[in-house]
Scaffold this active site. Structure first.
Site, PDB file in Angstrom:
ATOM      1  N   ASP A 187      39.382  69.311  63.791  1.00 27.14           N
ATOM      2  CA  ASP A 187      39.546  69.199  65.334  1.00 27.14           C
ATOM      3  C   ASP A 187      40.933  68.530  65.646  1.00 27.14           C
ATOM      4  O   ASP A 187      41.243  67.593  64.936  1.00 27.14           O
ATOM      5  CB  ASP A 187      38.318  68.383  65.926  1.00 27.14           C
ATOM      6  CG  ASP A 187      36.943  69.002  65.602  1.00 27.14           C
ATOM      7  OD1 ASP A 187      36.924  70.179  65.402  1.00 27.14           O
ATOM      8  OD2 ASP A 187      36.009  68.283  65.534  1.00 27.14           O
ATOM      9  N   GLU A 234      39.810  64.564  63.517  1.00 31.72           N
ATOM     10  CA  GLU A 234      38.605  64.418  62.702  1.00 31.72           C
ATOM     11  C   GLU A 234      38.535  65.468  61.870  1.00 31.72           C
ATOM     12  O   GLU A 234      38.907  66.830  62.258  1.00 31.72           O
ATOM     13  CB  GLU A 234      37.506  63.633  63.111  1.00 31.72           C
ATOM     14  CG  GLU A 234      36.881  64.621  63.965  1.00 31.72           C
ATOM     15  CD  GLU A 234      35.557  63.972  64.664  1.00 31.72           C
ATOM     16  OE1 GLU A 234      34.555  64.130  64.041  1.00 31.72           O
ATOM     17  OE2 GLU A 234      35.657  63.330  65.483  1.00 31.72           O
ATOM     18  N   SER A 269      28.934  64.809  66.001  1.00 37.63           N
ATOM     19  CA  SER A 269      28.493  65.464  67.222  1.00 37.63           C
ATOM     20  C   SER A 269      28.766  64.794  68.194  1.00 37.63           C
ATOM     21  O   SER A 269      28.008  64.688  69.299  1.00 37.63           O
ATOM     22  CB  SER A 269      26.803  65.489  66.850  1.00 37.63           C
ATOM     23  OG  SER A 269      26.387  66.600  65.786  1.00 37.63           O
ATOM     24  N   ARG A 290      35.934  72.368  58.813  1.00 39.28           N
ATOM     25  CA  ARG A 290      36.274  72.336  60.322  1.00 39.28           C
ATOM     26  C   ARG A 290      37.576  71.117  60.602  1.00 39.28           C
ATOM     27  O   ARG A 290      37.164  69.984  60.341  1.00 39.28           O
ATOM     28  CB  ARG A 290      35.459  72.506  61.577  1.00 39.28           C
ATOM     29  CG  ARG A 290      35.635  73.032  62.651  1.00 39.28           C
ATOM     30  CD  ARG A 290      34.739  73.042  63.787  1.00 39.28           C
ATOM     31  NE  ARG A 290      34.700  71.626  64.350  1.00 39.28           N
ATOM     32  CZ  ARG A 290      33.693  71.125  64.423  1.00 39.28           C
ATOM     33  NH1 ARG A 290      32.452  71.562  64.086  1.00 39.28           N
ATOM     34  NH2 ARG A 290      33.690  70.008  65.125  1.00 39.28           N
ATOM     35  N   TYR A 347      26.235  70.902  72.612  1.00 31.58           N
ATOM     36  CA  TYR A 347      24.929  71.500  72.230  1.00 31.58           C
ATOM     37  C   TYR A 347      23.936  72.036  73.378  1.00 31.58           C
ATOM     38  O   TYR A 347      23.062  72.625  73.292  1.00 31.58           O
ATOM     39  CB  TYR A 347      24.315  70.689  71.369  1.00 31.58           C
ATOM     40  CG  TYR A 347      25.004  70.162  70.058  1.00 31.58           C
ATOM     41  CD1 TYR A 347      25.201  71.217  69.032  1.00 31.58           C
ATOM     42  CD2 TYR A 347      25.601  69.040  69.775  1.00 31.58           C
ATOM     43  CE1 TYR A 347      25.725  70.878  67.822  1.00 31.58           C
ATOM     44  CE2 TYR A 347      26.145  68.505  68.827  1.00 31.58           C
ATOM     45  CZ  TYR A 347      26.384  69.634  67.775  1.00 31.58           C
ATOM     46  OH  TYR A 347      26.988  69.219  66.635  1.00 31.58           O
ATOM     47  N   ASN A 386      35.559  67.822  59.707  1.00 36.53           N
ATOM     48  CA  ASN A 386      34.197  68.003  59.355  1.00 36.53           C
ATOM     49  C   ASN A 386      33.661  68.413  58.136  1.00 36.53           C
ATOM     50  O   ASN A 386      34.097  69.871  58.182  1.00 36.53           O
ATOM     51  CB  ASN A 386      33.422  68.650  60.710  1.00 36.53           C
ATOM     52  CG  ASN A 386      33.657  67.816  61.900  1.00 36.53           C
ATOM     53  OD1 ASN A 386      32.667  67.308  62.365  1.00 36.53           O
ATOM     54  ND2 ASN A 386      34.757  68.076  62.631  1.00 36.53           N
ATOM     55  N   GLU A 423      21.880  62.951  63.547  1.00 34.34           N
ATOM     56  CA  GLU A 423      22.337  64.055  63.875  1.00 34.34           C
ATOM     57  C   GLU A 423      21.250  64.936  63.288  1.00 34.34           C
ATOM     58  O   GLU A 423      21.103  66.405  63.238  1.00 34.34           O
ATOM     59  CB  GLU A 423      23.540  64.712  62.990  1.00 34.34           C
ATOM     60  CG  GLU A 423      24.376  63.972  63.709  1.00 34.34           C
ATOM     61  CD  GLU A 423      26.072  64.355  63.081  1.00 34.34           C
ATOM     62  OE1 GLU A 423      26.481  65.487  63.495  1.00 34.34           O
ATOM     63  OE2 GLU A 423      26.303  63.782  62.246  1.00 34.34           O
ATOM     64  N   GLY A 451      28.269  72.080  62.187  1.00 33.07           N
ATOM     65  CA  GLY A 451      27.068  72.874  62.841  1.00 33.07           C
ATOM     66  C   GLY A 451      27.044  74.323  62.551  1.00 33.07           C
ATOM     67  O   GLY A 451      28.284  74.891  62.432  1.00 33.07           O
TER      68      GLY A 451
END
Length: 322
Positions: free
Chosen positions: A268, A281, A161, A266, A227, A283, A35, A287
């Site tokens: 998800d 998951e 990612s 974060r 992205y 994070n 990443e 990002g």
């Protein structure tokens, strides 16, 4: 310079912060993980915002400098995505050097980076997350399909990612799906596919920010959708009723704290066709690019990017004398 950090339609979230209190700050980004390209973009955004606010901040790429140099800094803002920065290793270095840093500690960072073990913890706590199986070469893939059904989501256990992830529609696609993920990680999982809507919940401090719904025409919210695509839709307001949004926010905060995460991050999640939420998951270093979800949620909460990064960095002052 003093900065008042605001959010939630102008509500003051922190007392004014004299940015001189931060001292000399290392913004860690780049690194050696898969990443790295995203981390370079995220880190530059954070560094520029901190410097514009008057913070004495430097770029620090562990791929190019010795981590021993971090001892010269007063604190660190971690924007390293993936292994070597989001997995507890850099957090451990900073702990040994006694340098305060942003985000979760060693244990939560390591756990959050491991999708399989995160699911074990959530399942043990009675939290909803899709059923899964660990995959390995030579195993009976037909048994995996029989246990979980089709479609399946295949994931490297330690990548972010959406790197190495793929959706398997047919049983005979599973060996190739495994090989794709195994090219990035020795640990691979197959997860039961949830048909429904995808959401993300940003946690800042102990609070969930407004929920964002993700919509893409691709098979799932993959690397390109995250992205590169300009067709991905980010809906905030998310379209849930007020009651359902609060339900998801509460679940996300519980899931975040269950793995020991703190500071910012974060969660998800999916909502299936029956209206049930499923955790995907966590994070712990999300990002921070112009396509990223944390800045979007902060904006929806009335907080611009500079205020966001200052709020995150200010968490390293907690417990310090005023």
């Amino acid at each position: 310079m003093k900065m008042t950090i605001v959010g939630e339609s102008g509500k003051t979230m922190n007392a004014p912060v004299d940015v001189r209190r931060f001292g000399h700050v290392a913004v860690l980004f780049g690194g050696t993980s898969a990443e790295r390209p995203i981390s370079l973009i995220s880190g530059r955004e954070v560094l520029d915002a901190l410097q514009a606010a008057g913070v004495d901040a430097d770029a620090f790429d562990p791929a190019e400098r010795s981590v021993a140099d971090l001892a010269k800094y007063d604190r660190a803002f971690i924007v390293l995505h993936g292994r070597g920065g989001e997995d507890g290793s850099m957090q451990g270095v900073l702990e040994l050097l006694n340098v305060p840093y942003t985000g979760s500690g060693v244990l939560a960072s390591a756990l959050g980076m491991d999708k399989a073990r995160t699911k074990l913890v959530w399942l043990g706590a009675g939290l909803p997350t899709p059923s899964y199986r660990r995959l390995h070469a030579g195993m009976d893939f037909d048994k995996v399909v029989a246990d979980l059904g089709l479609p399946l989501m295949i994931k490297p256990a330690h990548e972010g990612s959406s790197i190495g992830m793929c959706k398997v529609m047919k049983a005979d696609e599973l060996p190739q799906g495994y090989a794709t993920a195994a090219a990035y990680d020795s640990e691979v999982i197959a997860e039961r596919w949830i048909t429904g809507s995808e959401y993300t919940v940003v946690i800042l401090g102990d609070r969930a920010l407004p929920v964002i719904r993700l919509k893409t025409d691709r098979n799932f919210y993959d690397f390109e959708a995250k992205y590169q695509s300009h067709d991905t839709q980010y809906l905030c307001p998310c379209g849930l009723s007020g009651e359902k949004e609060k339900e998801l926010q509460a679940l996300a905060v519980e899931a975040f704290h269950t793995v020991g995460a703190h500071g910012w991050g974060r969660i998800d999640a999916m909502m299936d066709e029956e209206g049930r939420f499923w955790l995907l998951e966590v994070n712990t270093v999300p990002g921070m690019t112009d396509h990223s979800l944390v800045p979007m949620a902060a904006r929806a909460d009335g907080m611009d990017f500079q205020a966001l990064v200052l709020s995150i960095l200010a968490q390293t002052l907690e417990g310090a004398s005023a």
